[in-house]
Motif scaffolding. Structure first.
Motif, PDB file in Angstrom:
ATOM      1  N   GLY A  41     -41.029  11.860  -3.365  1.00 14.30           N
ATOM      2  CA  GLY A  41     -39.995  10.899  -3.008  1.00 14.30           C
ATOM      3  C   GLY A  41     -39.106  11.390  -1.891  1.00 14.30           C
ATOM      4  N   PHE A  42     -38.729  12.677  -1.923  1.00 14.42           N
ATOM      5  CA  PHE A  42     -37.861  13.225  -0.888  1.00 14.42           C
ATOM      6  C   PHE A  42     -38.530  13.156   0.487  1.00 14.42           C
ATOM      7  N   MET A  43     -39.784  13.571   0.556  1.00 18.05           N
ATOM      8  CA  MET A  43     -40.479  13.568   1.850  1.00 18.05           C
ATOM      9  C   MET A  43     -40.556  12.152   2.425  1.00 18.05           C
ATOM     10  N   PHE A  44     -40.834  11.181   1.565  1.00 16.47           N
ATOM     11  CA  PHE A  44     -40.904   9.806   2.037  1.00 16.47           C
ATOM     12  C   PHE A  44     -39.540   9.298   2.507  1.00 16.47           C
ATOM     13  N   VAL A  45     -38.524   9.498   1.681  1.00 18.02           N
ATOM     14  CA  VAL A  45     -37.196   8.961   1.972  1.00 18.02           C
ATOM     15  C   VAL A  45     -36.640   9.556   3.262  1.00 18.02           C
ATOM     16  N   MET A  46     -36.816  10.864   3.466  1.00 12.68           N
ATOM     17  CA  MET A  46     -36.302  11.481   4.692  1.00 12.68           C
ATOM     18  C   MET A  46     -37.021  10.940   5.920  1.00 12.68           C
ATOM     19  N   ALA A  47     -38.338  10.722   5.806  1.00  9.28           N
ATOM     20  CA  ALA A  47     -39.081  10.177   6.947  1.00  9.28           C
ATOM     21  C   ALA A  47     -38.583   8.790   7.317  1.00  9.28           C
ATOM     22  N   VAL A  48     -38.369   7.952   6.308  1.00  8.44           N
ATOM     23  CA  VAL A  48     -37.908   6.592   6.569  1.00  8.44           C
ATOM     24  C   VAL A  48     -36.469   6.588   7.067  1.00  8.44           C
ATOM     25  N   ALA A  49     -35.603   7.393   6.435  1.00  7.42           N
ATOM     26  CA  ALA A  49     -34.189   7.408   6.811  1.00  7.42           C
ATOM     27  C   ALA A  49     -33.996   7.878   8.249  1.00  7.42           C
ATOM     28  N   LEU A  50     -34.711   8.909   8.646  1.00  7.56           N
ATOM     29  CA  LEU A  50     -34.533   9.462   9.993  1.00  7.56           C
ATOM     30  C   LEU A  50     -35.141   8.563  11.065  1.00  7.56           C
ATOM     31  N   GLN A  51     -36.282   7.934  10.760  1.00 10.01           N
ATOM     32  CA  GLN A  51     -36.938   7.099  11.784  1.00 10.01           C
ATOM     33  C   GLN A  51     -36.432   5.660  11.745  1.00 10.01           C
ATOM     34  N   GLN A  52     -36.555   5.032  10.599  1.00  7.63           N
ATOM     35  CA  GLN A  52     -36.237   3.617  10.516  1.00  7.63           C
ATOM     36  C   GLN A  52     -34.734   3.386  10.402  1.00  7.63           C
ATOM     37  N   GLY A  53     -34.059   4.250   9.653  1.00  7.27           N
ATOM     38  CA  GLY A  53     -32.635   4.060   9.444  1.00  7.27           C
ATOM     39  C   GLY A  53     -31.773   4.522  10.605  1.00  7.27           C
ATOM     40  N   LEU A  90     -38.863   6.376  -5.946  1.00  4.50           N
ATOM     41  CA  LEU A  90     -37.715   6.726  -5.109  1.00  4.50           C
ATOM     42  C   LEU A  90     -37.762   5.994  -3.770  1.00  4.50           C
ATOM     43  N   GLY A  91     -38.976   5.801  -3.236  1.00  2.00           N
ATOM     44  CA  GLY A  91     -39.101   5.082  -1.977  1.00  2.00           C
ATOM     45  C   GLY A  91     -38.665   3.635  -2.100  1.00  2.00           C
ATOM     46  N   THR A  92     -39.114   2.974  -3.160  1.00  2.00           N
ATOM     47  CA  THR A  92     -38.719   1.588  -3.377  1.00  2.00           C
ATOM     48  C   THR A  92     -37.215   1.474  -3.600  1.00  2.00           C
ATOM     49  N   LEU A  93     -36.646   2.407  -4.355  1.00  2.00           N
ATOM     50  CA  LEU A  93     -35.202   2.411  -4.577  1.00  2.00           C
ATOM     51  C   LEU A  93     -34.452   2.530  -3.250  1.00  2.00           C
ATOM     52  N   PHE A  94     -34.886   3.432  -2.391  1.00  2.00           N
ATOM     53  CA  PHE A  94     -34.215   3.627  -1.105  1.00  2.00           C
ATOM     54  C   PHE A  94     -34.311   2.382  -0.232  1.00  2.00           C
ATOM     55  N   LEU A  95     -35.505   1.820  -0.146  1.00  2.00           N
ATOM     56  CA  LEU A  95     -35.692   0.651   0.717  1.00  2.00           C
ATOM     57  C   LEU A  95     -34.878  -0.542   0.214  1.00  2.00           C
ATOM     58  N   SER A  96     -34.813  -0.719  -1.084  1.00  2.00           N
ATOM     59  CA  SER A  96     -34.041  -1.833  -1.638  1.00  2.00           C
ATOM     60  C   SER A  96     -32.549  -1.654  -1.370  1.00  2.00           C
ATOM     61  N   LEU A  97     -32.050  -0.431  -1.582  1.00  2.00           N
ATOM     62  CA  LEU A  97     -30.628  -0.176  -1.374  1.00  2.00           C
ATOM     63  C   LEU A  97     -30.248  -0.215   0.102  1.00  2.00           C
ATOM     64  N   SER A  98     -31.121   0.278   0.965  1.00  2.00           N
ATOM     65  CA  SER A  98     -30.786   0.309   2.392  1.00  2.00           C
ATOM     66  C   SER A  98     -30.665  -1.096   2.962  1.00  2.00           C
ATOM     67  N   ALA A  99     -31.483  -2.032   2.449  1.00  2.00           N
ATOM     68  CA  ALA A  99     -31.392  -3.410   2.933  1.00  2.00           C
ATOM     69  C   ALA A  99     -30.066  -4.055   2.545  1.00  2.00           C
ATOM     70  N   ALA A 100     -29.514  -3.639   1.404  1.00  2.00           N
ATOM     71  CA  ALA A 100     -28.283  -4.269   0.913  1.00  2.00           C
ATOM     72  C   ALA A 100     -27.019  -3.489   1.259  1.00  2.00           C
TER      73      ALA A 100
END
Length: 510
Positions: free
Chosen positions: A334-346, A467-477
C-alpha cells in the motif's frame, strides 16, 4: 485514475516430518533410470550432499532470478501514465495491465513450487526464466492495450514458475548459518527490488532509449534473463524432492478460485465503479477458501498429496511468521502504491523525481539487510520487532514532513524519513523469511517456498487494493495531503498490529 504499485506476498507453514508422509510413486511402463546429471546425490534426509552444494555465484544467480519478478511487479507503475497516453488504454485497462500480472503470479506460485519439487527446480527455473524473457519481449512490442494485458498475464505465470525454485533450492542446498545468510539475502533482494523497480522505471521512461519510451521497462528484462539462464546452467545444482508428489488438481483449482475471486474485484473494482459482479466475487471468495481447506485436510488425512498440507501450519515459526507477514506486506504494498500516486498524480511530479524520492529508502534497506543476519543470531525475534517499530517511526516522519513542506514537498524533503523507513523495513523482511522457512524440511522446500511467496504477493496486492482505494477516494473529496496523512495513519495501525503479533515468533531463529 489508478496509477500505482501492485504487489502480492507469502509465508510458509510447518511441514510433516518425512516419516509421517507415505510416499506415493507410480510408474507407467518400464521404470526410468535416474539421470546422474539431473539430480544431485542425496543423503538419507533428502538433503543434497556436498557435490550439490550451492556456491556463492550460484546463490547470486538465484537472487538475480528472484529480483526480476519483483522488479517487474513494481516497475510498471510509474510507466502507466505514459502507457495510457501511447495506447489510449483508459483506467480499467491500466488496472488490468498491473493487476493481470499480479493475479496470475499469486494464483500459480504454489503450483510452481510443487512442479519444481517433481520435475527439478533448476529445470523449472530455466523454463520460467526463458518464458519470462519471451513475454517481456512481447510486452515491449505490444501494439495495443489488450496485447499488453495478455502478455502481462503470461509474464506473471512465468514468474510463478521461477520464484519458488529460488527458495526451494536454497532450502535444499544449504544448512545452518549458510542457510540463514542466504534466506536473509533473499528477503533483502525482494525489498530492494521492489523499491528499485519504481526508481528504475522512472529513469527508463524518462530516458526514452532509442525512442522506446515505456517499452524499455520490459525490453530491459530480456538480456538480464538471458544472463540468468547462462549462469544458472553453470552454477546452480539440480535438486528435487526425493518423494515427488502428484499435482493436486482439486486443490489447485480451488486455491486459484479463492485468490481470483478476492484479488480481481479488489484490484479492478475502483476502476470500474464497483458493479454488482465485484461484490458477488468477493462473497464467493470465502466459500471457495473453506472448500479448499476441507479438500486439503481430507487429502492429507487419507495419505494423499495436498497442494498445501495443513500440517505445515502446526509449526510455530511458520504460523507466527505468516501472521506477521500478512500485515507487514499489506502495508508495504500500500505504501509503495500511495507514494507513487501522491507524488505523480497528486503533486504533478515527473516519473524520475517520483522514483528518485524512494532511492534513500532502498539504500537504507540494503544497509539494514547486511546487518540483519548478525543481529538475528544475537537477538533472535527482537530484530523483527525492532524493525517494525523503526518502520512505524519512519511513517510518522513521512506524515510530519508532508505537512511541514506542503505544497512544495520534494524528493530532498523526504530523505530523512525515507532513510528511517527503509532501515526499519530492511530489519524485518530478511529475518522474517528466515523465521518462516527455517524449520521447513528440505524435501518439502518447494511447497514451503510457494506458500510463503503466495502470501507475500497476495498481501502486497491486498495493500494496493485497500490502502490504494482509501487514498484515491479521500483525495477526490479532501485533497492529496489529507488523503496521504489518513492513509499512512491507517498503515501505521497495521504496523502496530504486526508489532503485537511479532511477540509470538520463536525467540531464537535457526
Amino acid at each position: 485514475m489508478l496509477w500505482g504499485v501492485n504487489a502480492s506476498t507469502t509465508t510458509t507453514p510447518p511441514l510433516p516430518s518425512p516419516a509421517s508422509v507415505v510416499p506415493r510413486v507410480r510408474h507407467l511402463g518400464r521404470p526410468r533410470r535416474p539421470d546422474p546429471g539431473s539430480r544431485p546425490p542425496l543423503d538419507p534426509s533428502g538433503t543434497p550432499s556436498a557435490p550439490g552444494a550451492l556456491s556463492p555465484l550460484g546463490l547470486l544467480t538465484l537472487l538475480l532470478g528472484a529480483a526480476l519478478p519483483m522488479i517487474d511487479f513494481f516497475i510498471v507503475n510509474v510507466a502507466l501514465p505514459t502507457i495510457d497516453k501511447d495506447l489510449d488504454a483508459g483506467p480499467a485497462m491500466l488496472e488490468m495491465v498491473a493487476a493481470g500480472y499480479g493475479v496470475a503470479y499469486a494464483v500459480l506460485l504454489v503450483l510452481g513450487g510443487r512442479l519444481g519439487d517433481t520435475v527439478g527446480r533448476r529445470r523449472l527455473f530455466l523454463i520460467g526464466t526463458a518464458l519470462f524473457a519471451l513475454t517481456s519481449l512481447a510486452c515491449g512490442l505490444a501494439p495495443d492495450a489488450w496485447t499488453l494485458v495478455v502478455a502481462r498475464v503470461v509474464q506473471g505465470a512465468a514468474s510463478a514458475l521461477m520464484l519458488p525454485q529460488v527458495l526451494a533450492t536454497i532450502q535444499s542446498t544449504t544448512t545452518g548459518q549458510r542457510r540463514g545468510r542466504a534466506l536473509g539475502l533473499y528477503g533483502a533482494t525482494g525489498g530492494i527490488a521492489a523499491v528499485l523497480g519504481q526508481v528504475a522505471g522512472g529513469w527508463l521512461v524518462a530516458a526514452d532509449i532509442a525512442g522506446s519510451g515505456w517499452r524499455s521497462i520490459f525490453l530491459v528484462n530480456v538480456p538480464v534473463a538471458a544472463a540468468a539462464i547462462v549462469l544458472s546452467l553453470r552454477t546452480v545444482p539440480e535438486t528435487r524432492s526425493p518423494r515427488p508428489a502428484r499435482v493436486d488438481v482439486r486443490g489447485t483449482a480451488l486455491l486459484a478460485a479463492t485468490l481470483l475471486t478476492l484479488l480481481v474485484p479488489l484490484m479492478e473494482g475502483h476502476a470500474v465503479g464497483w458493479p454488482w459482479w465485484t461484490w458477488l466475487l468477493l462473497a464467493l471468495s470465502p466459500v471457495f477458501g473453506a472448500a479448499f481447506w476441507r479438500v486439503e485436510r481430507s487429502a492429507e488425512r487419507s495419505g494423499g498429496d495436498p497442494l498445501l498440507p495443513p500440517s505445515l501450519l502446526a509449526n510455530d515459526g511458520m504460523r507466527g511468521g505468516l501472521l506477521v507477514a500478512l500485515p507487514y506486506f499489506t502495508g508495504f504494498g500500500g505504501f509503495m502504491f500511495v507514494m507513487a500516486v501522491a507524488l505523480q498524480q497528486g503533486m504533478g511530479l515527473g516519473p524520475v523525481i517520483a522514483g528518485t524520492a524512494l532511492a534513500p529508502m532502498a539504500a537504507a534497506y540494503f544497509a539494514a539487510s547486511l546487518l540483519a543476519p548478525r543481529l538475528v543470531n544475537r537477538f533472535g525475534r527482537h530484530v523483527v520487532t525492532g524493525g517494525l517499530v523503526t518502520q512505524g517511526l519512519g511513517l510518522v516522519a513521512v506524515i510530519g514532513t508532508a505537512f511541514a513542506a506542503w505544497p512544495r514537498l520534494g524528493a530532498l524533503d523526504l530523505v530523512p524519513a525515507m532513510l528511517v523507513l527503509g532501515f526499519g523495513q530492511g530489519l524485518v523482511m530478511g529475518p522474517l523469511f528466515r523465521v518462516v522457512l527455517s524449520e521447513v524440511p528440505a524435501d518439502r522446500a518447494g511447497v514451503g517456498g510457494g506458500v510463503l511467496t503466495t502470501t507475500q504477493q497476495s498481501s502486497l496486492a491486498l495493500g494496493v487494493a485497500t490502502l490504494g482505494t482509501l487514498f484515491l477516494s479521500l483525495s477526490a473529496a479532501h485533497g492529496t495531503l489529507d488523503a496521504l496523512a489518513v492513509t499512512l495513519l491507517v498503515q501505521l495501525a497495521v504496523v502496530v498490529t504486526a508489532i503485537a503479533l511479532s511477540v509470538r515468533l520463536p525467540r531464537q531463529v535457526a
